[in-house]
Design a protein around this motif. Sequence first.
Motif, short mmCIF file in Angstrom:
data_model
loop_
_atom_site.label_atom_id
_atom_site.label_comp_id
_atom_site.label_asym_id
_atom_site.label_seq_id
_atom_site.Cartn_x
_atom_site.Cartn_y
_atom_site.Cartn_z
N TYR A 1 -91.85 16.99 38.17
CA TYR A 1 -91.20 16.46 36.97
C TYR A 1 -89.79 17.03 36.99
O TYR A 1 -89.62 18.26 37.10
CB TYR A 1 -91.97 16.89 35.71
CG TYR A 1 -91.27 16.54 34.43
CD1 TYR A 1 -90.97 15.21 34.12
CD2 TYR A 1 -90.87 17.53 33.53
CE1 TYR A 1 -90.31 14.89 32.96
CE2 TYR A 1 -90.20 17.22 32.36
CZ TYR A 1 -89.92 15.89 32.08
OH TYR A 1 -89.26 15.57 30.94
N TRP A 2 -88.77 16.18 36.91
CA TRP A 2 -87.40 16.57 37.22
C TRP A 2 -86.92 17.82 36.46
O TRP A 2 -86.17 18.63 37.01
CB TRP A 2 -86.44 15.40 36.97
CG TRP A 2 -86.21 15.12 35.51
CD1 TRP A 2 -86.96 14.29 34.71
CD2 TRP A 2 -85.21 15.69 34.65
NE1 TRP A 2 -86.50 14.33 33.42
CE2 TRP A 2 -85.41 15.17 33.35
CE3 TRP A 2 -84.17 16.60 34.84
CZ2 TRP A 2 -84.61 15.52 32.26
CZ3 TRP A 2 -83.36 16.96 33.76
CH2 TRP A 2 -83.59 16.41 32.49
N ALA A 3 -87.37 18.01 35.19
CA ALA A 3 -86.83 19.11 34.38
C ALA A 3 -87.64 20.41 34.53
O ALA A 3 -87.35 21.39 33.84
CB ALA A 3 -86.80 18.70 32.91
N SER A 4 -88.63 20.41 35.42
CA SER A 4 -89.50 21.58 35.54
C SER A 4 -88.95 22.58 36.57
O SER A 4 -88.79 22.25 37.75
CB SER A 4 -90.90 21.13 35.97
OG SER A 4 -91.61 22.25 36.46
N PRO A 5 -88.73 23.84 36.15
CA PRO A 5 -88.29 24.84 37.13
C PRO A 5 -89.36 25.11 38.19
O PRO A 5 -89.03 25.47 39.32
CB PRO A 5 -88.07 26.10 36.27
CG PRO A 5 -88.87 25.89 35.02
CD PRO A 5 -88.92 24.40 34.80
N PHE A 6 -90.62 24.89 37.83
CA PHE A 6 -91.71 25.15 38.78
C PHE A 6 -91.68 24.12 39.92
O PHE A 6 -91.87 24.45 41.08
CB PHE A 6 -93.06 25.14 38.04
CG PHE A 6 -93.08 26.10 36.90
CD1 PHE A 6 -93.20 27.47 37.13
CD2 PHE A 6 -92.92 25.66 35.58
CE1 PHE A 6 -93.18 28.37 36.07
CE2 PHE A 6 -92.90 26.56 34.52
CZ PHE A 6 -93.03 27.91 34.77
N TYR A 7 -91.40 22.87 39.54
CA TYR A 7 -91.27 21.83 40.56
C TYR A 7 -90.01 22.07 41.41
O TYR A 7 -90.05 21.98 42.64
CB TYR A 7 -91.23 20.44 39.89
CG TYR A 7 -90.35 19.46 40.61
CD1 TYR A 7 -90.70 19.03 41.90
CD2 TYR A 7 -89.16 19.00 40.06
CE1 TYR A 7 -89.86 18.15 42.59
CE2 TYR A 7 -88.33 18.14 40.74
CZ TYR A 7 -88.68 17.73 42.01
OH TYR A 7 -87.85 16.89 42.70
N VAL A 8 -88.90 22.44 40.75
CA VAL A 8 -87.63 22.61 41.50
C VAL A 8 -87.75 23.75 42.51
O VAL A 8 -87.18 23.70 43.60
CB VAL A 8 -86.43 22.76 40.54
CG1 VAL A 8 -85.14 23.04 41.32
CG2 VAL A 8 -86.25 21.49 39.71
#
Length: 224
Positions: free
Chosen positions: A9-16
Amino acid sequence: MEEVKLLGYWASPFYVRVKIALKLKGIQYEYMEEDVLNKSPTLLKYNPIHKKIPVLLHNGKPIVESLVILEYIDETWKDDTPLLPKDPYQRAMARFWTKFIDEKCYPEIRKLCYVSNNEVKVNAMGELLQLLKLLENELIKDNNNNFFGGYIEIVSILITYWLGVIQEALEVDILKKEDFPNICAWADKSIGCSFIKENLPRREKLLAHYKNCTKPLFRGASRI
Ligand SMILES: N[C@@H](CCC(=O)N[C@@H](CS)C(=O)NCC(=O)O)C(=O)O
């Protein structure tokens, strides 16, 4: 032929975090954007326990939890630039401080963002300031101000990038340069690294997102 897919999900630091690690290792992957408020059957199938992004699918096998995924990536695609330090003690310290960020700091940041009770928010802010002081002191111990290398800088985007945006959305000053000179210098340095910078969501877009989903902390009340 390897098949790598990433649910995020674009706004997730965990994904980034995972996105940065894959880019750093030069791994091609297919990205699948999730709607975290309306989860897809794919997400529920591959992460039935936490039902959260990120999920990495490697040849159909799911790996969940960003810290676990980062270690998996590091162990699966070994190269000259390991994410985790080689030295066992340094590795242990990197794991300790990343757990500290996720298990101690993140719950307070979540409360600041999503709990509507102002008293809970104020307590969370006090707690977070004390936790950040511990991180600040840890950084003082490190002579070169290098901290632990790639892994911890990737994990720490939650503090070094997201927290700056969140505090602006909440209209509070948490990471003040005069209170946390080492964290601020370290944040500038790590966010300035091209492999991190190039993979972060745009600041204005992220700020608009947090302004939309959080409530300013002390509107109408005296600021701390
Ligand atoms: N501990 C997890 C946290 C992941 C997480 O909180 N993901 C959020 C997006 S930022 C999510 O999927 N939320 C959906 C939900 O909580 O229902 C990790 O490190 O991967």
